[in-house]
Design a protein around this motif. Sequence first.
Motif, PDB file in Angstrom:
ATOM      1  N   LEU A   1       0.834  -1.204   0.000  1.00 41.79           N
ATOM      2  CA  LEU A   1       0.000   0.000   0.000  1.00 41.79           C
ATOM      3  C   LEU A   1       0.868   1.253   0.000  1.00 41.79           C
ATOM      4  O   LEU A   1       0.635   2.189  -0.776  1.00 41.79           O
ATOM      5  CB  LEU A   1      -0.911  -0.008   1.228  1.00 41.79           C
ATOM      6  CG  LEU A   1      -1.818   1.211   1.447  1.00 41.79           C
ATOM      7  CD1 LEU A   1      -2.767   1.381   0.274  1.00 41.79           C
ATOM      8  CD2 LEU A   1      -2.603   1.057   2.740  1.00 41.79           C
ATOM      9  N   THR A   2       1.874   1.265   0.842  1.00 40.01           N
ATOM     10  CA  THR A   2       2.780   2.412   0.915  1.00 40.01           C
ATOM     11  C   THR A   2       3.503   2.642  -0.399  1.00 40.01           C
ATOM     12  O   THR A   2       3.640   3.781  -0.865  1.00 40.01           O
ATOM     13  CB  THR A   2       3.809   2.210   2.038  1.00 40.01           C
ATOM     14  OG1 THR A   2       3.117   2.013   3.282  1.00 40.01           O
ATOM     15  CG2 THR A   2       4.716   3.413   2.169  1.00 40.01           C
ATOM     16  N   SER A   3       3.952   1.561  -1.020  1.00 38.62           N
ATOM     17  CA  SER A   3       4.673   1.669  -2.294  1.00 38.62           C
ATOM     18  C   SER A   3       3.779   2.231  -3.390  1.00 38.62           C
ATOM     19  O   SER A   3       4.205   3.081  -4.187  1.00 38.62           O
ATOM     20  CB  SER A   3       5.214   0.303  -2.716  1.00 38.62           C
ATOM     21  OG  SER A   3       6.134  -0.192  -1.765  1.00 38.62           O
ATOM     22  N   GLY A   4       2.540   1.757  -3.440  1.00 34.88           N
ATOM     23  CA  GLY A   4       1.605   2.242  -4.458  1.00 34.88           C
ATOM     24  C   GLY A   4       1.356   3.731  -4.332  1.00 34.88           C
ATOM     25  O   GLY A   4       1.395   4.472  -5.328  1.00 34.88           O
ATOM     26  N   ILE A   5       1.129   4.191  -3.110  1.00 30.16           N
ATOM     27  CA  ILE A   5       0.880   5.612  -2.882  1.00 30.16           C
ATOM     28  C   ILE A   5       2.135   6.430  -3.167  1.00 30.16           C
ATOM     29  O   ILE A   5       2.058   7.527  -3.753  1.00 30.16           O
ATOM     30  CB  ILE A   5       0.393   5.841  -1.438  1.00 30.16           C
ATOM     31  CG1 ILE A   5      -0.996   5.197  -1.252  1.00 30.16           C
ATOM     32  CG2 ILE A   5       0.341   7.331  -1.108  1.00 30.16           C
ATOM     33  CD1 ILE A   5      -1.526   5.273   0.163  1.00 30.16           C
ATOM     34  N   ALA A   6       3.302   5.904  -2.783  1.00 28.61           N
ATOM     35  CA  ALA A   6       4.569   6.611  -3.025  1.00 28.61           C
ATOM     36  C   ALA A   6       4.810   6.800  -4.519  1.00 28.61           C
ATOM     37  O   ALA A   6       5.242   7.881  -4.961  1.00 28.61           O
ATOM     38  CB  ALA A   6       5.724   5.853  -2.385  1.00 28.61           C
ATOM     39  N   VAL A   7       4.553   5.762  -5.309  1.00 29.93           N
ATOM     40  CA  VAL A   7       4.711   5.873  -6.758  1.00 29.93           C
ATOM     41  C   VAL A   7       3.741   6.917  -7.312  1.00 29.93           C
ATOM     42  O   VAL A   7       4.104   7.723  -8.182  1.00 29.93           O
ATOM     43  CB  VAL A   7       4.482   4.509  -7.443  1.00 29.93           C
ATOM     44  CG1 VAL A   7       4.390   4.671  -8.962  1.00 29.93           C
ATOM     45  CG2 VAL A   7       5.598   3.547  -7.089  1.00 29.93           C
ATOM     46  N   GLY A   8       2.511   6.915  -6.799  1.00 30.47           N
ATOM     47  CA  GLY A   8       1.533   7.905  -7.237  1.00 30.47           C
ATOM     48  C   GLY A   8       1.987   9.326  -6.960  1.00 30.47           C
ATOM     49  O   GLY A   8       1.864  10.223  -7.813  1.00 30.47           O
TER      50      GLY A   8
END
Length: 326
Positions: free
Chosen positions: A99-106
């Motif tokens: 979840l953190t990675s997805g938001i960070a990429v966004g």
Amino acid sequence: MDKKRLRPAKVGTLLLGKGTGVGMIVILCLLGLRAPLFFDITNIMTILKQGSVLTMIALGLTAVLIGGGFDMGAGALVQLTCNLTAGLLIAGTGTAAALTSGIAVGIGVGAVNAFLVIVIKIPTFVATLGTMFIMQGITSWYNGGKALTINSIPGFAMLGQGRIAIIPVIFLIVIAVCILMNYFFKHTKTGLRMYATGENPAAARLRGLNTRRYLLLSYVISGVILGFTGVLQCSYNYGASAITSGMDFLIQALSAAYLGSTFSKTGELSVIGTVISGMFIAALSNGLIINGISNQQISGVLGVILILSILLTVIKKREIGQVTIF
């Protein structure tokens, strides 16, 4: 005489102000009359579940549009973060890390788009079209042209597949995001300034607003929402597909965002309107399929909806002296 002259204007205002909602209800009722299964409670919950990813993408687009930007790569970003999430989960990372990675990429993609538009001064359409192609290339390289399927992970699966009573959890997430966004844009100084920046950048600058800051913020907020949506899509699909669907998502999300703006008397973008329109488009697609309409024909219908929604928005903006959409 004066009253008679006013009547056509009142009728026109009523049609522009209330016609969208009335039209939606009439269309859905007609679909239900031809296929009674359409109004079955199970099918309604399916529509809410199916329409949630689309509506979240539309909310991400709405955020950047409110700030005066535009994003051709919204669907591609969701597909990228969906694949990234699936890959991380297959590699053994937990839900929190994915979840953190997805938001960070966004956030990263949103910041890059803002840099290209604000600092390099590339037109928004061209800049985000370029990042869209880059993200599609990265996605294809990452998944190797193959679908990434994950095993059932209870906590993660709950996001896209779970239910509370009969209501899909993913739909409840959409409602929560809608409430937070609506409060931010309508009831905070920063949100209202973002509206001002998007509606009339020149006037906002004359009032001393740092329009570059609010445009940057709109891209970052949009990136957070779209990155999170990719995680939700991964949960919903039990992984990520190798099929490129970013453009399809973009067209539907744009339709929802601009159709939602027709609920406003001034044609301004509306978070609540976007959610209603996103769910309407999902219901429309579902109803047309139940009535035997093919996916190819549905794409044509969505194109018509996009054109009509933008047309209605232009008409409303002309009434208040604004005609700019992009």
